[in-house]
Design an enzyme around this catalytic site. Structure first.
Site, PDB file in Angstrom:
ATOM      1  N   HIS A  82       0.859  -1.104   0.276  1.00 65.27           N
ATOM      2  CA  HIS A  82       0.103   0.012  -0.023  1.00 65.27           C
ATOM      3  C   HIS A  82       1.043   1.368  -0.072  1.00 65.27           C
ATOM      4  O   HIS A  82       2.156   1.168   0.709  1.00 65.27           O
ATOM      5  CB  HIS A  82      -0.934   0.005   1.315  1.00 65.27           C
ATOM      6  N   SER A  86     -35.247 -10.039  -8.280  1.00 61.00           N
ATOM      7  CA  SER A  86     -36.536 -10.203  -8.950  1.00 61.00           C
ATOM      8  C   SER A  86     -36.715  -8.543  -9.790  1.00 61.00           C
ATOM      9  O   SER A  86     -36.052  -7.681  -9.839  1.00 61.00           O
ATOM     10  CB  SER A  86     -37.560 -10.002  -7.742  1.00 61.00           C
TER      11      SER A  86
END
Length: 330
Positions: free
Chosen positions: A108, A252
């Site tokens: 990092h 859905s």
């Protein structure tokens, strides 16, 4: 488009006669150390004596050294302690043991990007940043697959910094998956932004806001918890596996329509404007200065905010409900 490297682009032999020191035997340190060793690299590890990670390193067959001893021994020094202690470890243990031709490695870029660590000009400085936790790095190594990595060169003193970085990545088997070239600035700034605006800060506040809205409207906290927190994993797993479009086609039609029409009412132009402000604070160094100052002061705001967040009703309800989930009970 980003430059991506694979096995054919990396030469593991470049590490054959080198010693790699892993400073910090945490989750990432352990994963990288074991993979490097199994790839034939000579690895030494450093950890605080008698700590749990020190004992874990011994169990894994290493003889843990002090950071100073490890740095003195090594040709490549990978610093995998937490961001806020890296500069202190560097100043006290690593810097005195650097010499021409050695290399500093990071996963990092915080301390290089914000100049908390200022390496001498005669050493290579590069980054190999797996895009996954150390346990996953190890698991994918054992399955001969590898985790994608980022690679960056901040300083090329020897003319071989990129080749060394790619060799290191290959030793993790990252080149089987793909290694994307970046810069220390790009990796650091995008990483901090992702954590603050989306992955941690954005998501946790969105969850709490949804929970509070339902509870304040009279719905049971337990039901609210299930709807705005528990089911989030289903959605994030779908997004990770199939992308946002794939997720929308897996839920859905009702959920998909609600997503498409109501989502922009939650993440508004005002929200996007605030995201740009957060990114500006990261790029200017304002956030880094604030975080460094917070650590120097003993973390009063950090500790207060964390304690306040721990007392939120969603944490109390969640602790109870997770006891109903045998797959989560350890």
């Amino acid at each position: 488009m980003a430059k991506i490297y694979y096995d054919k682009d990396a030469n593991l032999d470049l590490l054959k006669d080198k010693t790699v020191a892993i400073i910090g035997y945490g989750i990432q340190g352990r994963g990288q150390s074991l993979c490097l060793r199994d790839s034939g690299v000579h690895v030494v590890v450093s950890e605080i004596e008698n700590s749990p990670n020190f004992e874990k390193a011994k169990q894994d067959g290493f003889v843990p050294l002090s950071a100073s001893e490890a740095a003195q021994t090594a040709d490549i020094i990978q610093i995998l302690t937490q961001d806020h202690v890296q500069a202190k470890v560097y100043q006290e243990a690593i810097k005195p043991n650097l010499r021409k031709g050695k290399a500093l490695c990071f996963s990092h870029g915080f301390n290089i990007r914000y100049k908390q660590i200022k390496p001498p000009r005669n050493v290579d400085v590069f980054m190999v940043a797996p895009k996954g936790p150390g346990a996953l790095v190890r698991k994918m190594y054992e399955e001969d697959k590898g985790v994608p990595c980022l690679v960056a060169v901040f300083q090329d003193a020897t003319g071989e910094a990129l080749q060394l970085a790619l060799a290191y990545a290959k030793a993790l088997k990252a080149t089987k998956a793909g290694v994307i070239q970046t810069t220390f600035a790009e990796e650091t700034e995008t990483d901090l932004f992702g954590e603050q605006a989306v992955l941690c800060g954005g998501v946790s506040e969105l969850i709490k806001a949804g929970f509070d809205t339902l509870v304040e409207a009279g719905y049971q906290p337990e039901i609210a918890y299930f709807e705005v927190l528990h089911e989030l994993k289903l959605i994030t797993d779908l997004i990770q596996e199939k992308g946002i479009s794939g997720m929308r086609r897996s839920v859905s039609n009702t959920a998909c329509y609600g997503d498409l029409t109501r989502g922009p009412r939650i993440i508004t132009q005002r929200t996007r404007k605030e995201m740009k402000k957060i990114l500006k604070e990261i790029r200017s160094g304002k956030f880094a200065r604030e975080w460094i100052k917070e650590n120097e002061a003993g973390r009063p705001n950090f500790n207060r905010l964390l304690a306040e967040a721990d007392n939120h009703l969603i944490e109390q309800v969640g602790k109870q409900l997770r006891q109903m989930m045998p797959w989560m009970v350890k």
